[in-house]
Design a protein around this motif. Structure first.
Motif, PDB file in Angstrom:
ATOM      1  N   SER A 263       0.834  -1.209   0.000  1.00  0.00           N
ATOM      2  CA  SER A 263       0.000   0.000   0.000  1.00  0.00           C
ATOM      3  C   SER A 263       0.866   1.255   0.000  1.00  0.00           C
ATOM      4  CB  SER A 263      -0.920   0.006   1.224  1.00  0.00           C
ATOM      5  OG  SER A 263      -0.160  -0.054   2.425  1.00  0.00           O
ATOM      6  N   ASP A 264       2.074   1.134   0.576  1.00  0.00           N
ATOM      7  CA  ASP A 264       3.008   2.265   0.594  1.00  0.00           C
ATOM      8  C   ASP A 264       4.157   2.003  -0.376  1.00  0.00           C
ATOM      9  OD1 ASP A 264       4.155   0.174   1.964  1.00  0.00           O
ATOM     10  OD2 ASP A 264       5.114   1.450   3.482  1.00  0.00           O
ATOM     11  N   ARG A 265       3.811   1.541  -1.562  1.00  0.00           N
ATOM     12  CA  ARG A 265       4.852   1.194  -2.537  1.00  0.00           C
ATOM     13  C   ARG A 265       5.707   2.420  -2.865  1.00  0.00           C
ATOM     14  NH1 ARG A 265       0.432   0.910  -6.607  1.00  0.00           N
ATOM     15  NH2 ARG A 265       0.508   2.879  -7.768  1.00  0.00           N
ATOM     16  N   PRO A 266       6.935   2.169  -3.322  1.00  0.00           N
ATOM     17  CA  PRO A 266       7.811   3.288  -3.701  1.00  0.00           C
ATOM     18  C   PRO A 266       7.252   4.023  -4.914  1.00  0.00           C
ATOM     19  CG  PRO A 266       8.762   1.193  -4.372  1.00  0.00           C
ATOM     20  CD  PRO A 266       7.591   0.861  -3.501  1.00  0.00           C
ATOM     21  N   SER A 267       7.667   5.269  -5.074  1.00  0.00           N
ATOM     22  CA  SER A 267       7.238   6.041  -6.242  1.00  0.00           C
ATOM     23  C   SER A 267       8.187   5.832  -7.416  1.00  0.00           C
ATOM     24  CB  SER A 267       7.173   7.529  -5.905  1.00  0.00           C
ATOM     25  OG  SER A 267       8.471   8.019  -5.557  1.00  0.00           O
ATOM     26  N   ALA A 268       9.333   5.168  -7.150  1.00  0.00           N
ATOM     27  CA  ALA A 268      10.312   4.900  -8.211  1.00  0.00           C
ATOM     28  C   ALA A 268      11.034   3.597  -7.901  1.00  0.00           C
ATOM     29  CB  ALA A 268      11.321   6.042  -8.331  1.00  0.00           C
ATOM     30  N   LEU A 269      11.521   2.938  -8.959  1.00  0.00           N
ATOM     31  CA  LEU A 269      12.247   1.676  -8.799  1.00  0.00           C
ATOM     32  C   LEU A 269      13.501   1.708  -9.669  1.00  0.00           C
ATOM     33  CD1 LEU A 269      12.305  -1.255  -7.658  1.00  0.00           C
ATOM     34  CD2 LEU A 269      11.136  -1.958  -9.764  1.00  0.00           C
ATOM     35  N   VAL A 270      14.626   1.265  -9.072  1.00  0.00           N
ATOM     36  CA  VAL A 270      15.896   1.155  -9.779  1.00  0.00           C
ATOM     37  C   VAL A 270      16.312  -0.313  -9.792  1.00  0.00           C
ATOM     38  CG1 VAL A 270      18.347   1.790  -9.767  1.00  0.00           C
ATOM     39  CG2 VAL A 270      16.633   3.458  -9.087  1.00  0.00           C
ATOM     40  N   THR A 271      16.797  -0.812 -10.922  1.00  0.00           N
ATOM     41  CA  THR A 271      17.316  -2.178 -10.992  1.00  0.00           C
ATOM     42  C   THR A 271      18.814  -2.117 -11.260  1.00  0.00           C
ATOM     43  OG1 THR A 271      16.813  -2.336 -13.354  1.00  0.00           O
ATOM     44  CG2 THR A 271      15.123  -3.080 -11.818  1.00  0.00           C
ATOM     45  N   ILE A 272      19.541  -3.180 -10.863  1.00  0.00           N
ATOM     46  CA  ILE A 272      21.005  -3.063 -10.885  1.00  0.00           C
ATOM     47  C   ILE A 272      21.708  -3.886 -11.977  1.00  0.00           C
ATOM     48  CG2 ILE A 272      21.201  -2.353  -8.479  1.00  0.00           C
ATOM     49  CD1 ILE A 272      22.044  -5.902  -9.510  1.00  0.00           C
ATOM     50  N   ASP A 273      20.941  -4.653 -12.772  1.00  0.00           N
ATOM     51  CA  ASP A 273      21.537  -5.334 -13.927  1.00  0.00           C
ATOM     52  C   ASP A 273      20.410  -5.753 -14.868  1.00  0.00           C
ATOM     53  OD1 ASP A 273      20.505  -7.904 -13.107  1.00  0.00           O
ATOM     54  OD2 ASP A 273      22.227  -8.136 -11.782  1.00  0.00           O
ATOM     55  N   ASN A 274      20.769  -6.348 -16.004  1.00  0.00           N
ATOM     56  CA  ASN A 274      19.749  -6.652 -17.009  1.00  0.00           C
ATOM     57  C   ASN A 274      18.753  -7.711 -16.546  1.00  0.00           C
ATOM     58  OD1 ASN A 274      20.781  -9.387 -18.298  1.00  0.00           O
ATOM     59  ND2 ASN A 274      22.567  -8.068 -18.124  1.00  0.00           N
ATOM     60  N   VAL A 275      19.189  -8.664 -15.717  1.00  0.00           N
ATOM     61  CA  VAL A 275      18.273  -9.683 -15.209  1.00  0.00           C
ATOM     62  C   VAL A 275      17.247  -9.053 -14.269  1.00  0.00           C
ATOM     63  CG1 VAL A 275      18.088 -11.787 -13.821  1.00  0.00           C
ATOM     64  CG2 VAL A 275      19.928 -11.556 -15.488  1.00  0.00           C
ATOM     65  N   ASP A 288      -0.051  -4.191 -13.647  1.00  0.00           N
ATOM     66  CA  ASP A 288      -0.722  -3.185 -14.482  1.00  0.00           C
ATOM     67  C   ASP A 288      -0.451  -1.761 -13.993  1.00  0.00           C
ATOM     68  OD1 ASP A 288      -2.229  -2.491 -16.690  1.00  0.00           O
ATOM     69  OD2 ASP A 288      -4.110  -2.420 -15.568  1.00  0.00           O
ATOM     70  N   LEU A 289       0.805  -1.522 -13.645  1.00  0.00           N
ATOM     71  CA  LEU A 289       1.198  -0.178 -13.217  1.00  0.00           C
ATOM     72  C   LEU A 289       1.565   0.662 -14.434  1.00  0.00           C
ATOM     73  CD1 LEU A 289       3.458  -1.043 -10.133  1.00  0.00           C
ATOM     74  CD2 LEU A 289       1.076  -0.260 -10.118  1.00  0.00           C
ATOM     75  N   ASP A 290       1.211   1.918 -14.389  1.00  0.00           N
ATOM     76  CA  ASP A 290       1.519   2.826 -15.489  1.00  0.00           C
ATOM     77  C   ASP A 290       2.878   3.482 -15.259  1.00  0.00           C
ATOM     78  OD1 ASP A 290       0.819   4.598 -17.832  1.00  0.00           O
ATOM     79  OD2 ASP A 290       1.033   6.120 -16.257  1.00  0.00           O
ATOM     80  N   LEU A 291       3.702   3.441 -16.300  1.00  0.00           N
ATOM     81  CA  LEU A 291       4.981   4.155 -16.267  1.00  0.00           C
ATOM     82  C   LEU A 291       4.870   5.396 -17.138  1.00  0.00           C
ATOM     83  CD1 LEU A 291       7.598   1.239 -16.770  1.00  0.00           C
ATOM     84  CD2 LEU A 291       6.752   2.182 -14.628  1.00  0.00           C
ATOM     85  N   PRO A 292       5.232   6.564 -16.641  1.00  0.00           N
ATOM     86  CA  PRO A 292       5.738   6.848 -15.297  1.00  0.00           C
ATOM     87  C   PRO A 292       4.665   7.365 -14.338  1.00  0.00           C
ATOM     88  CG  PRO A 292       6.153   8.722 -16.696  1.00  0.00           C
ATOM     89  CD  PRO A 292       5.395   7.722 -17.551  1.00  0.00           C
ATOM     90  N   GLY A 293       3.365   7.219 -14.718  1.00  0.00           N
ATOM     91  CA  GLY A 293       2.307   7.775 -13.881  1.00  0.00           C
ATOM     92  C   GLY A 293       2.257   7.180 -12.492  1.00  0.00           C
ATOM     93  N   ASP A 294       2.262   5.818 -12.417  1.00  0.00           N
ATOM     94  CA  ASP A 294       2.223   5.152 -11.113  1.00  0.00           C
ATOM     95  C   ASP A 294       3.620   4.925 -10.530  1.00  0.00           C
ATOM     96  OD1 ASP A 294      -0.570   4.860 -11.242  1.00  0.00           O
ATOM     97  OD2 ASP A 294      -0.382   3.024 -12.424  1.00  0.00           O
ATOM     98  N   LEU A 295       4.587   4.827 -11.397  1.00  0.00           N
ATOM     99  CA  LEU A 295       5.943   4.455 -10.947  1.00  0.00           C
ATOM    100  C   LEU A 295       6.973   4.932 -11.961  1.00  0.00           C
ATOM    101  CD1 LEU A 295       7.519   2.494  -8.844  1.00  0.00           C
ATOM    102  CD2 LEU A 295       7.495   0.874 -10.772  1.00  0.00           C
ATOM    103  N   SER A 296       8.026   5.585 -11.489  1.00  0.00           N
ATOM    104  CA  SER A 296       9.173   5.873 -12.348  1.00  0.00           C
ATOM    105  C   SER A 296      10.117   4.678 -12.291  1.00  0.00           C
ATOM    106  CB  SER A 296       9.893   7.149 -11.898  1.00  0.00           C
ATOM    107  OG  SER A 296       9.181   8.296 -12.307  1.00  0.00           O
ATOM    108  N   PHE A 297      10.698   4.321 -13.436  1.00  0.00           N
ATOM    109  CA  PHE A 297      11.481   3.084 -13.529  1.00  0.00           C
ATOM    110  C   PHE A 297      12.817   3.394 -14.203  1.00  0.00           C
ATOM    111  CE2 PHE A 297      12.907  -0.928 -15.163  1.00  0.00           C
ATOM    112  CZ  PHE A 297      12.304  -1.918 -14.401  1.00  0.00           C
ATOM    113  N   VAL A 298      13.912   2.976 -13.535  1.00  0.00           N
ATOM    114  CA  VAL A 298      15.260   3.118 -14.111  1.00  0.00           C
ATOM    115  C   VAL A 298      15.905   1.734 -14.180  1.00  0.00           C
ATOM    116  CG1 VAL A 298      17.567   4.099 -13.852  1.00  0.00           C
ATOM    117  CG2 VAL A 298      15.565   5.464 -13.253  1.00  0.00           C
TER     118      VAL A 298
END
Length: 365
Positions: A263-275, A288-298
């Motif tokens: 319920s308190d999910r992060p507003s952004a997510l970072v991953t550290i390798d291709n896997v 079914d999260l919207d990028l970047p509306g629901d979550l910013s993704f790097v």
């Protein structure tokens, strides 16, 4: 012409070329005095009868096998496949062949692989160490005269050349980008498969100044995440650090799913390798999260699919082919007799800002 069912020998080459066996050997081995006309005649004879020099016999003379061993952590990974291509391309230019072994990030398998390559008398090895703190077998190979160049991982416990990127700085810049966009709850998806690195919170405080050579790549990138928070004066929420414990897509999906279902999910997510990037993105789609509306993704690593999805992913790009090529170049220099102090070659990464990141939504009153 050679007799059916029999491999041609150096004697056959000499007979067809009209020279002595000794002259044919000198011409093919590139030693001693042989005229250009004779050398051309011998070469033509080898092609006519399909003769191939005995590499074992040649190595006894030259003390070289003209082979390079490549110890790869995971050949199925696009990153390592690209690195191996870089090594192969450079080695081929220099007349060297490649012997490739896969370790699946397992130290015991890596030890067996090194022993195998030593038995094959390779002239040198390019290695992605499974654990930067367990490298005694690599030191033994060096002591026996086989040069080693590390890729992707730096080890403070091995005096060897290394070609990689600045993992800490690369992730620090990626997280800083999100912090500048106003994100304060940034999750990170990291494998941290080495058990001693499972307690990653030891990196906090004084641990933020740890030497890169004491950490495997995943932990080094987590260190960059922590340093970015410190530089911005933003506290780290330990519950936003998601450790998969395995280097597998399924594990990354499950870990990301748990993090992003809160319920308190992060507003952004970072991953550290291709896997981790594949796993994290798959979880985003499942939820079914919207990028970047629901979550910013790097993400990490600029693979083809990251520009085919919508929106295209913001990510860190590594110079994959160049890592392999530079490692091969350095190893060839060592094989040729370079005895200078080991070099730590850190290649620059690129940060590609695309559509998967946006300013954080205003905090609720």
């Amino acid at each position: 012409m050679r007799e059916p069912g029999r491999n041609p020998t150096i004697r056959d080459v000499a007979r067809v070329a009209g020279v002595s066996v000794a002259t044919a050997s000198r011409a093919l081995g590139n030693y001693g005095r042989v005229s250009d006309e004779t050398r051309a005649r011998v070469q033509a004879a080898t092609e006519e009868i399909g003769y191939r020099p005995n590499s074992v016999a040649r190595s006894m003379i030259t003390r070289r096998t003209n082979t390079i061993g490549v110890v790869c952590a995971d050949i199925s990974s696009p990153f390592f496949a690209g690195v191996v291509r870089g090594v192969t391309d450079e080695a081929k230019k220099a007349g060297f062949d490649i012997l490739l072994v896969n370790t699946d990030e397992d130290v015991a398998t890596e030890r067996e692989a090194i022993a195998l390559l030593m038995d094959k008398r390779v002239d040198g090895m390019v290695v992605s160490a499974a654990d930067v703190c367990e490298v005694a077998h690599l030191a033994t190979a060096q002591e026996r005269g086989t040069p080693v160049v590390l890729i992707d991982r730096i080890s403070s416990m091995l005096s060897a050349d290394v070609v990689t990127v600045d993992d800490v700085r690369a992730t620090e810049l990626a997280v800083s980008h999100l912090l500048e966009l106003g994100h304060r709850r940034i999750g990170i998806l990291a494998e941290l498969r080495i058990e001693r690195e499972a307690d990653w919170q030891t990196l906090l405080g004084p641990g933020l100044d740890r030497d890169r050579g004491e950490l495997n790549a995943s932990a080094a990138r987590l260190l960059g995440y922590l340093r970015a928070h410190r530089a911005a004066g933003v506290p780290v929420d330990p519950t936003l650090v998601c450790r998969t414990g395995t280097y597998e897509v399924d594990g990354a999906v499950e870990c990301a799913r748990q993090l992003l279902s809160r319920s308190d999910r992060p507003s952004a997510l970072v991953t550290i390798d291709n896997v981790m990037t594949v796993g994290g993105f798959r979880a985003v789609r499942e939820l079914d999260l919207d990028l970047p509306g629901d979550l910013s993704f790097v993400g990490f690593d600029n693979l083809d699919w990251t520009t085919l999805v919508r929106p295209a992913l913001t990510l860190v790009e590594q110079p994959v082919h160049e890592i392999g090529a530079r490692a091969a170049q350095r190893l060839l220099e060592r094989i040729a007799g370079d005895d200078q102090e080991p070099r730590r070659i850190l290649l620059p990464t690129s940060f590609l800002v695309r559509g998967s990141t946006a300013p954080a939504a205003p905090a609720a009153p």
